[in-house]
Scaffold this active site. Structure first.
Site, short mmCIF file in Angstrom:
data_model
loop_
_atom_site.label_atom_id
_atom_site.label_comp_id
_atom_site.label_asym_id
_atom_site.label_seq_id
_atom_site.Cartn_x
_atom_site.Cartn_y
_atom_site.Cartn_z
N LYS A 167 1.02 88.84 36.75
CA LYS A 167 0.41 89.56 37.88
C LYS A 167 1.00 89.10 39.21
CE LYS A 167 -3.76 86.66 38.26
NZ LYS A 167 -5.21 86.64 38.36
N LYS B 157 2.69 73.82 40.11
CA LYS B 157 2.36 74.52 41.36
C LYS B 157 2.88 73.77 42.58
CE LYS B 157 -1.25 77.48 39.74
NZ LYS B 157 -2.56 78.06 39.93
N LYS C 2 5.93 86.43 29.59
CA LYS C 2 4.66 87.17 29.59
C LYS C 2 4.58 88.10 30.80
CE LYS C 2 0.43 85.32 30.11
NZ LYS C 2 -0.76 84.50 29.91
#
Length: 337
Positions: free
Chosen positions: A202, A117, A199
């Protein structure tokens, strides 16, 4: 006299930092409603965790309530599950601070998610991002759960939670229950429609490869018509994840929505090619998500009901959390209020 069996406690929190996808539903949430029969379940909207990355305040509020409405629409009955918003239970932040003081700098700096991150948000590497695992440990340990679901991406954080709990217990006695990892029943692993090796995400910048729970039928059909199949010449519907990942992903989705086996799907579409198969997958998804979308839309209009759910949930969660926090405060030497 009959013995009353006390259910084992389990909890899970999801950040309302993006919209829930078809992958979230088929891969996880679809199986959650059945857990309430076996476990005492706590599910929360992890809004405190969401702000380690800058959020638009109006979007965060909307997504938090939408996530709650969608959970209920997906079958999480508030009468059987404790559903709450993390920031409504201040004990999370309070215990998070205490556990910060029992988490070592080296341990936190080794967290893979922090490194990932930090690389993605180089202009906002804040303290919250660094101490995220301490707050996650507080989320878990507050409720003295027997089990904690372990996803691959959070495994390292759960291991650190165990380390912090053992360290604290080593100094002050058995304050925290050490939860066992719970490997949930694996739902369908749904990949991106435009990149079947990744994957379904979102994240907002991947809109062509994902289906959101609240997408209308026309958007779902358009996405499936654009879905990547494979560049082979045979164009037959056959399950082969390695050589035909695009078709395998579509077959996984179709199987999860219809209950058909891969063999039945292959037989159903024998000789028809991808042109016939892709819209059929889209139609199956439309019908699977229709009742969820309609119910979530209805719930979003009933603000009073949603408020009663998250208020009752916070009250129940706060009662359990306060007992643990009081014990922790006494052990570390704080004067009782």
């Amino acid at each position: 006299m009959e013995e009353t069996t006390v259910k084992k406690r389990m909890l899970s929190g999801i950040k309302p930092s993006g919209d829930l996808t078809l992958g979230s539903y088929l891969g996880a949430i679809k199986n959650w409603s059945a857990r309430a029969e076996e476990f005492d379940c706590f599910y929360f909207m992890a809004d405190l965790h969401a702000i380690t990355v800058r959020q638009n305040p109006a979007d965060l509020r909307r997504r938090t309530l939408e996530q709650l409405a969608q959970y209920i629409a997906c079958g999480l009955d508030p009468e059987k599950n404790t559903l709450f918003i993390q920031s409504h239970v201040p004990q999370h932040a309070e215990l998070g601070w205490v556990l910060n003081c029992y988490a070592m700098f080296g341990e936190l700096s080794r967290m893979t998610q922090f490194k990932d991150k930090s690389a993605k948000n180089a202009d906002n590497i804040n303290g919250g991002l660094f101490t995220y695992p301490s707050l996650m440990a507080a989320d878990i340990l507050l409720y003295q759960p027997d089990l904690v679901p372990v996803g691959e991406d959070q495994k390292q954080h759960v291991e650190l939670c165990h380390t912090i709990a053992r360290r604290f217990n080593g100094v002050y006695g058995d304050v925290f229950k050490i939860p066992e990892p719970y490997v949930p029943k694996v739902g369908a692993r749904i990949m991106s429609l435009t990149n079947p090796t990744a994957k379904m995400s979102k994240s907002e910048n991947e809109d062509t490869g994902r289906i959101l729970l609240m997408d209308p039928p026309e958007v779902i059909m358009r996405q499936f018509k654009r879905a990547i199949t494979d560049s082979d010449t045979e164009h037959c519907v056959r399950f082969d994840r390695e050589n035909k990942p695009g078709v395998a992903n579509l077959m996984t989705i179709y199987s999860a929505c219809t209950g058909e086996t891969y063999e039945q799907i292959e037989a159903e579409f024998a000789g028809q090619g991808y042109g016939a198969f892709k819209p059929k997958v889209g139609e199956a998804v439309v019908e699977t998500l229709r009742p969820i979308r309609e119910e979530a839309t209805r719930l979003m209009k009933d603000k009073a009901y949603l408020e009663s759910v998250y208020r009752d949930g916070a009250r129940k969660a706060g009662y359990v959390a306060e007992k643990t926090l009081r014990k922790v405060y006494k052990k570390v030497g704080f004067v009782a209020p």
